[in-house]
Design an enzyme around this catalytic site. Sequence first.
Site, PDB file in Angstrom:
ATOM      1  N   GLU A  58      39.300  34.684  35.871  1.00  0.00           N
ATOM      2  CA  GLU A  58      40.210  34.620  34.726  1.00  0.00           C
ATOM      3  C   GLU A  58      40.082  35.930  33.968  1.00  0.00           C
ATOM      4  O   GLU A  58      38.970  36.385  33.724  1.00  0.00           O
ATOM      5  CB  GLU A  58      39.828  33.462  33.800  1.00  0.00           C
ATOM      6  CG  GLU A  58      40.253  32.111  34.326  1.00  0.00           C
ATOM      7  CD  GLU A  58      39.181  31.059  34.135  1.00  0.00           C
ATOM      8  OE1 GLU A  58      38.073  31.416  33.678  1.00  0.00           O
ATOM      9  OE2 GLU A  58      39.444  29.895  34.467  1.00  0.00           O
ATOM     10  N   ASN A  86      44.101  42.858  29.155  1.00  0.00           N
ATOM     11  CA  ASN A  86      43.081  43.759  29.713  1.00  0.00           C
ATOM     12  C   ASN A  86      43.678  44.546  30.884  1.00  0.00           C
ATOM     13  O   ASN A  86      43.479  44.247  32.064  1.00  0.00           O
ATOM     14  CB  ASN A  86      41.860  42.943  30.167  1.00  0.00           C
ATOM     15  CG  ASN A  86      40.662  43.824  30.494  1.00  0.00           C
ATOM     16  OD1 ASN A  86      40.827  45.025  30.738  1.00  0.00           O
ATOM     17  ND2 ASN A  86      39.481  43.246  30.496  1.00  0.00           N
ATOM     18  N   TYR A 118      41.966  44.341  39.640  1.00  0.00           N
ATOM     19  CA  TYR A 118      42.107  43.161  40.502  1.00  0.00           C
ATOM     20  C   TYR A 118      43.353  43.274  41.385  1.00  0.00           C
ATOM     21  O   TYR A 118      43.333  42.854  42.544  1.00  0.00           O
ATOM     22  CB  TYR A 118      42.136  41.881  39.659  1.00  0.00           C
ATOM     23  CG  TYR A 118      40.900  41.709  38.801  1.00  0.00           C
ATOM     24  CD1 TYR A 118      39.633  41.978  39.311  1.00  0.00           C
ATOM     25  CD2 TYR A 118      40.988  41.286  37.478  1.00  0.00           C
ATOM     26  CE1 TYR A 118      38.491  41.842  38.520  1.00  0.00           C
ATOM     27  CE2 TYR A 118      39.859  41.140  36.694  1.00  0.00           C
ATOM     28  CZ  TYR A 118      38.613  41.415  37.212  1.00  0.00           C
ATOM     29  OH  TYR A 118      37.491  41.280  36.434  1.00  0.00           O
TER      30      TYR A 118
HETATM   31  C1  LIG Z   1      37.723  47.069  34.370  1.00  0.00           C
HETATM   32  C2  LIG Z   1      36.508  47.930  34.744  1.00  0.00           C
HETATM   33  C3  LIG Z   1      35.401  47.016  35.297  1.00  0.00           C
HETATM   34  C4  LIG Z   1      36.945  48.935  35.835  1.00  0.00           C
HETATM   35  O1  LIG Z   1      35.794  49.657  36.255  1.00  0.00           O
HETATM   36  P1  LIG Z   1      35.909  51.126  36.947  1.00  0.00           P
HETATM   37  O2  LIG Z   1      34.618  51.411  37.611  1.00  0.00           O
HETATM   38  O3  LIG Z   1      36.403  52.095  35.947  1.00  0.00           O
HETATM   39  O4  LIG Z   1      37.045  50.865  38.050  1.00  0.00           O
HETATM   40  P2  LIG Z   1      37.254  51.752  39.393  1.00  0.00           P
HETATM   41  O5  LIG Z   1      36.995  53.190  39.087  1.00  0.00           O
HETATM   42  O6  LIG Z   1      36.469  51.136  40.506  1.00  0.00           O
HETATM   43  O7  LIG Z   1      38.809  51.545  39.631  1.00  0.00           O
HETATM   44  C5  LIG Z   1      39.355  50.923  40.799  1.00  0.00           C
HETATM   45  C6  LIG Z   1      40.845  50.775  40.586  1.00  0.00           C
HETATM   46  O8  LIG Z   1      41.115  49.886  39.499  1.00  0.00           O
HETATM   47  C7  LIG Z   1      42.240  50.378  38.756  1.00  0.00           C
HETATM   48  N1  LIG Z   1      41.796  50.774  37.403  1.00  0.00           N
HETATM   49  C8  LIG Z   1      40.518  50.747  36.925  1.00  0.00           C
HETATM   50  N2  LIG Z   1      40.496  51.137  35.626  1.00  0.00           N
HETATM   51  C9  LIG Z   1      41.764  51.429  35.288  1.00  0.00           C
HETATM   52  C10 LIG Z   1      42.382  51.904  34.100  1.00  0.00           C
HETATM   53  N3  LIG Z   1      41.647  52.148  32.979  1.00  0.00           N
HETATM   54  N4  LIG Z   1      43.712  52.077  34.087  1.00  0.00           N
HETATM   55  C11 LIG Z   1      44.456  51.835  35.192  1.00  0.00           C
HETATM   56  N5  LIG Z   1      43.933  51.406  36.375  1.00  0.00           N
HETATM   57  C12 LIG Z   1      42.601  51.197  36.417  1.00  0.00           C
HETATM   58  C13 LIG Z   1      42.783  51.554  39.531  1.00  0.00           C
HETATM   59  O9  LIG Z   1      43.707  51.042  40.497  1.00  0.00           O
HETATM   60  C14 LIG Z   1      41.527  52.070  40.194  1.00  0.00           C
HETATM   61  O10 LIG Z   1      41.787  52.831  41.359  1.00  0.00           O
HETATM   62  P3  LIG Z   1      42.057  54.426  41.190  1.00  0.00           P
HETATM   63  O11 LIG Z   1      40.980  54.974  40.315  1.00  0.00           O
HETATM   64  O12 LIG Z   1      41.994  54.906  42.605  1.00  0.00           O
HETATM   65  O13 LIG Z   1      43.423  54.542  40.553  1.00  0.00           O
HETATM   66  C15 LIG Z   1      35.994  48.758  33.518  1.00  0.00           C
HETATM   67  O14 LIG Z   1      37.096  49.374  32.866  1.00  0.00           O
HETATM   68  C16 LIG Z   1      35.225  47.941  32.508  1.00  0.00           C
HETATM   69  O15 LIG Z   1      33.984  47.781  32.605  1.00  0.00           O
HETATM   70  N6  LIG Z   1      35.929  47.392  31.481  1.00  0.00           N
HETATM   71  C17 LIG Z   1      35.267  46.596  30.430  1.00  0.00           C
HETATM   72  C18 LIG Z   1      34.809  45.262  30.973  1.00  0.00           C
HETATM   73  C19 LIG Z   1      35.984  44.421  31.463  1.00  0.00           C
HETATM   74  O16 LIG Z   1      37.053  44.389  30.887  1.00  0.00           O
HETATM   75  N7  LIG Z   1      35.722  43.678  32.567  1.00  0.00           N
HETATM   76  C20 LIG Z   1      36.705  42.791  33.154  1.00  0.00           C
HETATM   77  C21 LIG Z   1      36.545  41.427  32.587  1.00  0.00           C
HETATM   78  S1  LIG Z   1      37.659  40.266  33.403  1.00  0.00           S
END
Ligand SMILES: CC(C)(COP(=O)(O)OP(=O)(O)OC[C@H]1O[C@@H](n2cnc3c(N)ncnc32)[C@H](O)[C@@H]1OP(=O)(O)O)[C@@H](O)C(=O)NCCC(=O)NCCS
Length: 145
Positions: A104, A109, A116
């Site tokens: 969920e 976000n 996802y």
């Molecule tokens: C969401 C989160 C876990 C992503 O972590 P991350 O290590 O930056 O993600 P990745 O670098 O592995 O990204 C993989 C893909 O996800 C997508 N993505 C990740 N962050 C993104 C952003 N800020 N904007 C757009 N796309 C994004 C992209 O498709 C990306 O691929 P690309 O870099 O080749 O374009 C991170 O932003 C986070 O910790 N957020 C706060 C906690 C949170 O919200 N968790 C989810 C709760 S449901």
Amino acid sequence: MSWTVEPMRPEELAVCAAIERHAPDPWTEAQLAEELSFEGARLFVVRRGDAIAGLAAFQLAADEASLNTVTIHPSFRRQGAARALLCGALEALKAEGAAVCFLEVRSRNTPALALYDALGFSRAGLRRRFFTNPPDDAIVMNRLL
Ligand SMILES: CC(C)(COP(=O)(O)OP(=O)(O)OC[C@H]1O[C@@H](n2cnc3c(N)ncnc32)[C@H](O)[C@@H]1OP(=O)(O)O)[C@@H](O)C(=O)NCCC(=O)NCCS
């Protein structure tokens, strides 16, 4: 340097709780410790060298996994850490018999929804005002493993 994904160890709880403080709905160290004690809990960390970059917590029940939290420290974001973490964790869960993963996510976000989508999760439903502080709908997503 590449990412490594491993089960979380009890001595890593404090670092993981500090990373969780950067999440919209952070888990405390006590919550993570309690979770780690549950039989169905599967917690993972992703690291680069010696540094823990993030964590993910799943529950595994029969052939269903659910993702309860995933957080990457801001200094490691947009470098593929979450992708490596979730791909590694889902492989490990599949090897344990998981056939599907549910989650969920807050409807506002955008980074998490993009993550996802990129990992092949599909939108399966909406839970209105599921989240509080601030209030938000939950988008239910799933992916066959
Ligand atoms: C969401 C989160 C876990 C992503 O972590 P991350 O290590 O930056 O993600 P990745 O670098 O592995 O990204 C993989 C893909 O996800 C997508 N993505 C990740 N962050 C993104 C952003 N800020 N904007 C757009 N796309 C994004 C992209 O498709 C990306 O691929 P690309 O870099 O080749 O374009 C991170 O932003 C986070 O910790 N957020 C706060 C906690 C949170 O919200 N968790 C989810 C709760 S449901």
